[in-house]
Design a protein around this motif. Structure first.
Motif, PDB file in Angstrom:
ATOM      1  N   LEU A  27      40.184  -0.699  23.245  1.00 61.67           N
ATOM      2  CA  LEU A  27      39.047  -0.153  23.872  1.00 61.67           C
ATOM      3  C   LEU A  27      37.779   0.416  22.987  1.00 61.67           C
ATOM      4  N   ALA A  28      38.178   0.971  21.540  1.00 61.21           N
ATOM      5  CA  ALA A  28      37.325   1.931  21.288  1.00 61.21           C
ATOM      6  C   ALA A  28      36.893   0.591  20.171  1.00 61.21           C
ATOM      7  N   LYS A  29      37.332  -0.447  20.080  1.00 59.86           N
ATOM      8  CA  LYS A  29      36.224  -0.772  18.984  1.00 59.86           C
ATOM      9  C   LYS A  29      36.290  -2.878  19.721  1.00 59.86           C
ATOM     10  N   SER A  30      36.742  -3.097  20.933  1.00 60.62           N
ATOM     11  CA  SER A  30      36.807  -4.599  20.938  1.00 60.62           C
ATOM     12  C   SER A  30      35.516  -4.825  21.901  1.00 60.62           C
ATOM     13  N   SER A  31      35.438  -6.475  22.011  1.00 66.45           N
ATOM     14  CA  SER A  31      34.009  -7.018  22.504  1.00 66.45           C
ATOM     15  C   SER A  31      34.929  -7.255  24.284  1.00 66.45           C
ATOM     16  N   ALA A  32      34.942  -7.607  25.457  1.00 67.16           N
ATOM     17  CA  ALA A  32      35.655  -7.897  26.447  1.00 67.16           C
ATOM     18  C   ALA A  32      36.340  -9.513  26.060  1.00 67.16           C
ATOM     19  N   GLU A  33      36.048 -10.138  24.860  1.00 67.28           N
ATOM     20  CA  GLU A  33      37.514 -11.430  25.214  1.00 67.28           C
ATOM     21  C   GLU A  33      38.338 -10.519  24.276  1.00 67.28           C
ATOM     22  N   GLU A  34      37.932 -10.569  23.421  1.00 70.14           N
ATOM     23  CA  GLU A  34      39.035  -9.302  22.479  1.00 70.14           C
ATOM     24  C   GLU A  34      40.727  -9.298  23.528  1.00 70.14           C
ATOM     25  N   ARG A  35      38.920  -8.028  24.415  1.00 68.96           N
ATOM     26  CA  ARG A  35      40.632  -7.656  24.644  1.00 68.96           C
ATOM     27  C   ARG A  35      41.420  -8.394  25.825  1.00 68.96           C
ATOM     28  N   VAL A  36      40.769  -9.457  26.417  1.00 68.96           N
ATOM     29  CA  VAL A  36      41.320 -10.104  27.561  1.00 68.96           C
ATOM     30  C   VAL A  36      42.661 -10.977  26.467  1.00 68.96           C
ATOM     31  N   ALA A  37      41.581 -11.349  25.392  1.00 70.14           N
ATOM     32  CA  ALA A  37      43.130 -12.208  24.921  1.00 70.14           C
ATOM     33  C   ALA A  37      44.212 -11.454  24.528  1.00 70.14           C
ATOM     34  N   SER A  38      44.117 -10.288  24.189  1.00 71.39           N
ATOM     35  CA  SER A  38      45.316  -9.541  23.536  1.00 71.39           C
ATOM     36  C   SER A  38      46.446  -9.365  24.661  1.00 71.39           C
ATOM     37  N   PRO A  88      46.927 -20.828  19.035  1.00 64.86           N
ATOM     38  CA  PRO A  88      46.588 -20.353  17.993  1.00 64.86           C
ATOM     39  C   PRO A  88      45.263 -19.675  18.079  1.00 64.86           C
ATOM     40  N   GLY A  89      44.363 -20.563  19.036  1.00 64.29           N
ATOM     41  CA  GLY A  89      43.348 -20.391  19.244  1.00 64.29           C
ATOM     42  C   GLY A  89      43.195 -18.887  19.485  1.00 64.29           C
ATOM     43  N   LEU A  90      43.729 -18.250  20.449  1.00 64.28           N
ATOM     44  CA  LEU A  90      43.986 -17.197  21.799  1.00 64.28           C
ATOM     45  C   LEU A  90      43.999 -16.203  20.653  1.00 64.28           C
ATOM     46  N   SER A  91      45.095 -16.845  19.974  1.00 65.16           N
ATOM     47  CA  SER A  91      45.666 -14.917  19.140  1.00 65.16           C
ATOM     48  C   SER A  91      44.468 -14.740  17.827  1.00 65.16           C
ATOM     49  N   SER A  92      43.769 -15.822  16.922  1.00 65.85           N
ATOM     50  CA  SER A  92      43.348 -15.534  16.961  1.00 65.85           C
ATOM     51  C   SER A  92      41.957 -14.820  17.313  1.00 65.85           C
ATOM     52  N   LEU A  93      41.645 -14.895  19.037  1.00 68.05           N
ATOM     53  CA  LEU A  93      40.625 -14.148  19.747  1.00 68.05           C
ATOM     54  C   LEU A  93      41.036 -12.298  19.819  1.00 68.05           C
ATOM     55  N   ALA A  94      42.366 -12.077  19.950  1.00 73.83           N
ATOM     56  CA  ALA A  94      42.849 -11.394  19.821  1.00 73.83           C
ATOM     57  C   ALA A  94      42.460 -10.776  18.525  1.00 73.83           C
TER      58      ALA A  94
END
Lengths: 242, 242
Positions: free
Chosen positions: A154-165, A230-236
């Motif tokens: 929540l502190a560091k990531s963008s919307a895409e990173e959050r959803v991917a995570s 893998p692609g989704l993981s790297s986004l996360a």
DNA sequence: CGTATGTTTGACCGTCGTCAATTGTAGTGG
DNA sequence: CCACTACAATTGACGACGGTCAAACATACG
């Protein structure tokens, strides 16, 4: 009663296929029998039914045998914050240990089978089984760790990173249950996801659409297929500063 | 050795003025003596010294007698996330209980006096003192609760609300130690605050300036005076949708 | 005294929230 | 079975909050 069943879950801890996950103890048979006397299996709870409400006296923690649970707490102003999604093999309900009152409300996102672990009896048993209490402290520590991971997200990531995570997290946790890591049904709504990740519904929806246009996932409402893990993981894990 | 001292903290748990906070146990004298055998008091650690690093084997938890500690964890990409600030009377170091490895790094923000509570000996003692282990589970539950409050803050609140919440939190925790709730020195940098709250240094600085222009606080670098505590409090608890 | 680090302030811009409209889905009862 | 309604999800237009970049200044440390 003690014979193995064809169901995913058994009706006792000996046979339960997820006992190594929800209670990864190095227990001899006698210990497991004693533990067995503590666990209570209720009838399944249906979608939208509450397990406990914020403010309820703390009596038990719960292990999920099947289904999914959402926990959230409510601020004085009435707004809600989703604090966790819990899947089979996971344990929730710790939040009531201090104060003897739950801070969260827990609700079933779909029909869910639970093992209830009453805490007063648990304390009896753990007196003669110190390893059990130690194990529970480890489980609480895991909750702390996962909360801190969410804080970082929540502190560091963008919307895409959050959803991917979140998608990767769900995928990993399902895989651990020997379920498909790439095809599953989201038990929660977009609104729940957004609330959990600190985003609005609209943003979550847009990110899902973007992920589809990037051929990372296929999704039909709540049915998800991860087509590029893998692609989704790297986004996360943060694309990083280039 | 056992005589009361003029220092804020005593050199044993009997005399320590914060024992009711760091170990609010209903212990008879004999129990406290047994606990006493477990605690170790090290020499003070200086600013910037590490208590433990991420990856270190988990051996102890620590109670703060004076000073301040920052804990943070490091992502694979090298970025850091501050996970907590700890003040006198508070306990940190739980994060290593599962895995027996610390996930966080703990560093002193100023000269700090600690009580180290070695965990292997703790487990011995708690075998004959079940209430002690129970108490520690409560402390861990408190950590879970406060982490979840931070999650809510990060997911829902604006920059002003986040900074106001942190100031109010510090104020409350200092008051609990019978220190001034309205005048204190921030032990951490603006960068630490920003990292903790998911904001940039610039934003934190701007919010401090804005709070001063609103006559909510006075601040000279790290010296803070809260000149309008109710006002700041109401900011912390969300102004709400009008 | 010089360098490194922390803090403040300004200008600009991107991400995501807000508002709004549309469509799709689920549940209800006629 | 099909309206009817309520809710969930999607998409677009727009704007604000806070991030980024940059510069100036203060402070600490050797």
């Amino acid at each position: 009663m003690r014979s193995p069943t064809l169901n995913i879950q058994a009706n006792n801890c000996h046979n339960c296929r997820m006992s190594t996950l929800c209670l990864p103890l190095t227990l001899d048979v006698g210990s497991l029998d004693r533990l067995e006397t503590v666990i209570e299996r209720g009838r399944p709870v249906h979608k939208q039914q509450f397990i406990f409400h914020a403010g309820d006296p703390f009596q038990s923690v719960y292990a999920i045998r099947s289904g999914a649970i959402k926990s959230y707490c409510t601020s004085e102003d009435g707004s809600e914050q989703v604090t966790g999604f819990y899947l089979p093999g996971e344990i929730f309900g710790w939040d009531g240990i201090d104060n003897n009152n739950h801070k969260n409300t827990a609700v079933a996102l779909e029909t869910t089978a639970l093992c209830e672990i009453p805490f007063n009896r648990f304390e009896e048993v753990s007196r003669t089984m110190p390893i059990l209490q130690q194990h529970f402290m480890r489980l609480m520590a895991k909750e702390i760790t996962s909360d801190q991971e969410l804080i970082t997200l929540l502190a560091k990531s963008s919307a895409e990173e959050r959803v991917a995570s979140l998608l990767i997290s769900l995928s990993n946790r399902l895989k651990r249950q020997h379920l498909s890591a790439t095809r599953f049904r989201l038990p929660m709504s977009r609104a729940d996801i957004g609330n959990y990740l600190g985003l609005t519904v609209e943003t979550v929806s847009r990110v899902f659409s973007r992920f589809q246009s990037f051929d990372l996932i296929l999704c039909d409402k709540k049915e998800i297929e991860i087509t590029n893990l893998p692609g989704l993981s790297s986004l996360a894990h943060k694309p990083k500063i280039t």
